[in-house]
Design a protein around this motif. Structure first.
Motif, PDB file in Angstrom:
ATOM      1  N   GLU A   1     -12.882  -1.817  10.188  1.00  0.00           N
ATOM      2  CA  GLU A   1     -11.721  -1.632  11.062  1.00  0.00           C
ATOM      3  C   GLU A   1     -10.947  -0.433  10.524  1.00  0.00           C
ATOM      4  OE1 GLU A   1      -9.052  -1.738  14.033  1.00  0.00           O
ATOM      5  OE2 GLU A   1     -10.904  -2.876  13.940  1.00  0.00           O
ATOM      6  N   PHE A   2     -10.700   0.539  11.404  1.00  0.00           N
ATOM      7  CA  PHE A   2      -9.994   1.762  11.033  1.00  0.00           C
ATOM      8  C   PHE A   2      -8.611   1.764  11.674  1.00  0.00           C
ATOM      9  CE2 PHE A   2     -14.455   2.687  10.747  1.00  0.00           C
ATOM     10  CZ  PHE A   2     -14.577   3.511   9.643  1.00  0.00           C
ATOM     11  N   LYS A   3      -7.604   2.136  10.881  1.00  0.00           N
ATOM     12  CA  LYS A   3      -6.234   2.240  11.391  1.00  0.00           C
ATOM     13  C   LYS A   3      -5.623   3.555  10.915  1.00  0.00           C
ATOM     14  CE  LYS A   3      -5.205  -1.711  13.393  1.00  0.00           C
ATOM     15  NZ  LYS A   3      -4.971  -1.803  14.779  1.00  0.00           N
ATOM     16  N   ARG A   4      -4.887   4.171  11.814  1.00  0.00           N
ATOM     17  CA  ARG A   4      -4.139   5.382  11.461  1.00  0.00           C
ATOM     18  C   ARG A   4      -2.697   4.972  11.236  1.00  0.00           C
ATOM     19  NH1 ARG A   4      -1.203   9.456  14.607  1.00  0.00           N
ATOM     20  NH2 ARG A   4      -1.535   8.079  16.378  1.00  0.00           N
ATOM     21  N   ALA A   5      -2.139   5.355  10.110  1.00  0.00           N
ATOM     22  CA  ALA A   5      -0.725   5.081   9.840  1.00  0.00           C
ATOM     23  C   ALA A   5       0.112   5.837  10.862  1.00  0.00           C
ATOM     24  CB  ALA A   5      -0.358   5.503   8.422  1.00  0.00           C
ATOM     25  N   ASN A   6       1.077   5.170  11.436  1.00  0.00           N
ATOM     26  CA  ASN A   6       1.906   5.746  12.493  1.00  0.00           C
ATOM     27  C   ASN A   6       2.892   6.754  11.895  1.00  0.00           C
ATOM     28  OD1 ASN A   6       3.771   6.269  14.535  1.00  0.00           O
ATOM     29  ND2 ASN A   6       3.563   4.230  15.400  1.00  0.00           N
ATOM     30  N   PRO A   7       2.714   8.053  12.177  1.00  0.00           N
ATOM     31  CA  PRO A   7       3.606   9.063  11.593  1.00  0.00           C
ATOM     32  C   PRO A   7       5.016   9.016  12.188  1.00  0.00           C
ATOM     33  CG  PRO A   7       2.056  10.093  13.100  1.00  0.00           C
ATOM     34  CD  PRO A   7       1.670   8.644  13.004  1.00  0.00           C
ATOM     35  N   VAL A   8       5.146   8.556  13.423  1.00  0.00           N
ATOM     36  CA  VAL A   8       6.463   8.477  14.061  1.00  0.00           C
ATOM     37  C   VAL A   8       7.334   7.444  13.351  1.00  0.00           C
ATOM     38  CG1 VAL A   8       7.672   7.917  16.211  1.00  0.00           C
ATOM     39  CG2 VAL A   8       5.546   9.235  16.285  1.00  0.00           C
ATOM     40  N   LYS A   9       6.732   6.333  12.960  1.00  0.00           N
ATOM     41  CA  LYS A   9       7.464   5.261  12.265  1.00  0.00           C
ATOM     42  C   LYS A   9       7.452   5.462  10.748  1.00  0.00           C
ATOM     43  CE  LYS A   9       6.472   1.737  15.724  1.00  0.00           C
ATOM     44  NZ  LYS A   9       5.839   0.438  15.971  1.00  0.00           N
TER      45      LYS A   9
ATOM     46  N   ALA B   1     -11.570  -2.623   5.575  1.00  0.00           N
ATOM     47  CA  ALA B   1     -10.432  -2.059   6.303  1.00  0.00           C
ATOM     48  C   ALA B   1     -10.185  -0.655   5.763  1.00  0.00           C
ATOM     49  CB  ALA B   1      -9.196  -2.930   6.120  1.00  0.00           C
ATOM     50  N   VAL B   2     -10.017   0.287   6.671  1.00  0.00           N
ATOM     51  CA  VAL B   2      -9.784   1.685   6.293  1.00  0.00           C
ATOM     52  C   VAL B   2      -8.507   2.154   6.990  1.00  0.00           C
ATOM     53  CG1 VAL B   2     -10.712   4.022   6.297  1.00  0.00           C
ATOM     54  CG2 VAL B   2     -12.274   2.075   6.137  1.00  0.00           C
ATOM     55  N   ALA B   3      -7.592   2.721   6.216  1.00  0.00           N
ATOM     56  CA  ALA B   3      -6.360   3.275   6.776  1.00  0.00           C
ATOM     57  C   ALA B   3      -6.267   4.740   6.361  1.00  0.00           C
ATOM     58  CB  ALA B   3      -5.150   2.500   6.265  1.00  0.00           C
ATOM     59  N   PHE B   4      -5.783   5.551   7.287  1.00  0.00           N
ATOM     60  CA  PHE B   4      -5.644   6.968   6.949  1.00  0.00           C
ATOM     61  C   PHE B   4      -4.349   7.529   7.522  1.00  0.00           C
ATOM     62  CE2 PHE B   4      -8.038   6.652  10.856  1.00  0.00           C
ATOM     63  CZ  PHE B   4      -7.524   7.642  11.664  1.00  0.00           C
ATOM     64  N   LYS B   5      -3.878   8.556   6.857  1.00  0.00           N
ATOM     65  CA  LYS B   5      -2.677   9.270   7.270  1.00  0.00           C
ATOM     66  C   LYS B   5      -2.897  10.726   6.870  1.00  0.00           C
ATOM     67  CE  LYS B   5       2.354   9.127   6.932  1.00  0.00           C
ATOM     68  NZ  LYS B   5       3.500   8.411   6.353  1.00  0.00           N
TER      69      LYS B   5
ATOM     70  N   SER C   1      -7.078   5.144   2.446  1.00  0.00           N
ATOM     71  CA  SER C   1      -7.046   3.953   1.611  1.00  0.00           C
ATOM     72  C   SER C   1      -8.007   2.947   2.230  1.00  0.00           C
ATOM     73  CB  SER C   1      -5.619   3.385   1.565  1.00  0.00           C
ATOM     74  OG  SER C   1      -5.565   2.252   0.744  1.00  0.00           O
ATOM     75  N   LEU C   2      -8.685   2.174   1.384  1.00  0.00           N
ATOM     76  CA  LEU C   2      -9.559   1.157   1.931  1.00  0.00           C
ATOM     77  C   LEU C   2      -9.532  -0.092   1.066  1.00  0.00           C
ATOM     78  CD1 LEU C   2     -12.710   0.807   0.569  1.00  0.00           C
ATOM     79  CD2 LEU C   2     -12.710   3.166   1.249  1.00  0.00           C
ATOM     80  N   LYS C   3      -9.873  -1.202   1.721  1.00  0.00           N
ATOM     81  CA  LYS C   3      -9.937  -2.475   1.022  1.00  0.00           C
ATOM     82  C   LYS C   3     -11.166  -3.204   1.531  1.00  0.00           C
ATOM     83  CE  LYS C   3      -7.354  -6.437  -0.468  1.00  0.00           C
ATOM     84  NZ  LYS C   3      -6.038  -6.981  -0.669  1.00  0.00           N
ATOM     85  N   VAL C   4     -11.898  -3.813   0.609  1.00  0.00           N
ATOM     86  CA  VAL C   4     -13.105  -4.556   0.934  1.00  0.00           C
ATOM     87  C   VAL C   4     -12.883  -6.014   0.580  1.00  0.00           C
ATOM     88  CG1 VAL C   4     -15.567  -4.794   0.459  1.00  0.00           C
ATOM     89  CG2 VAL C   4     -14.508  -2.529   0.427  1.00  0.00           C
TER      90      VAL C   4
END
Length: 70
Positions: A11-19, A57-61, A66-69
């Motif tokens: 699951e990939f998520k982009r950190a919300n730059p607006v928030k 889980a993969v998050a990027f900005k 960053s990732l967590k398994v």
């Protein structure tokens, strides 16, 4: 039971730059989505044991990642 079979869920998520969201929050959101939407249910129904399902889980900005398994 399909012994020996394994599965991987990404699951990939982009950190919300607006928030001004931080990577850890986006990562947490990705993990929550994996569980909330029960992405593993089809694998379990197919006979794959829960401990044989790798959840990533993969998050990027920008260029940061960053990732967590689990």
């Amino acid at each position: 039971i399909n012994s020996g079979l394994k599965a991987i869920i990404f699951e990939f998520k982009r950190a919300n730059p607006v928030k001004d969201e931080i990577l850890d929050d986006a990562l947490k959101g990705a993990l929550e989505q994996i569980d909330k939407k029960k992405y593993d249910s089809e694998f379990i129904e197919a006979g794959i044991k829960e401990e044989d399902i790798l959840k990533i889980a993969v998050a990027f900005k920008g260029k940061d990642l960053s990732l967590k398994v689990i």
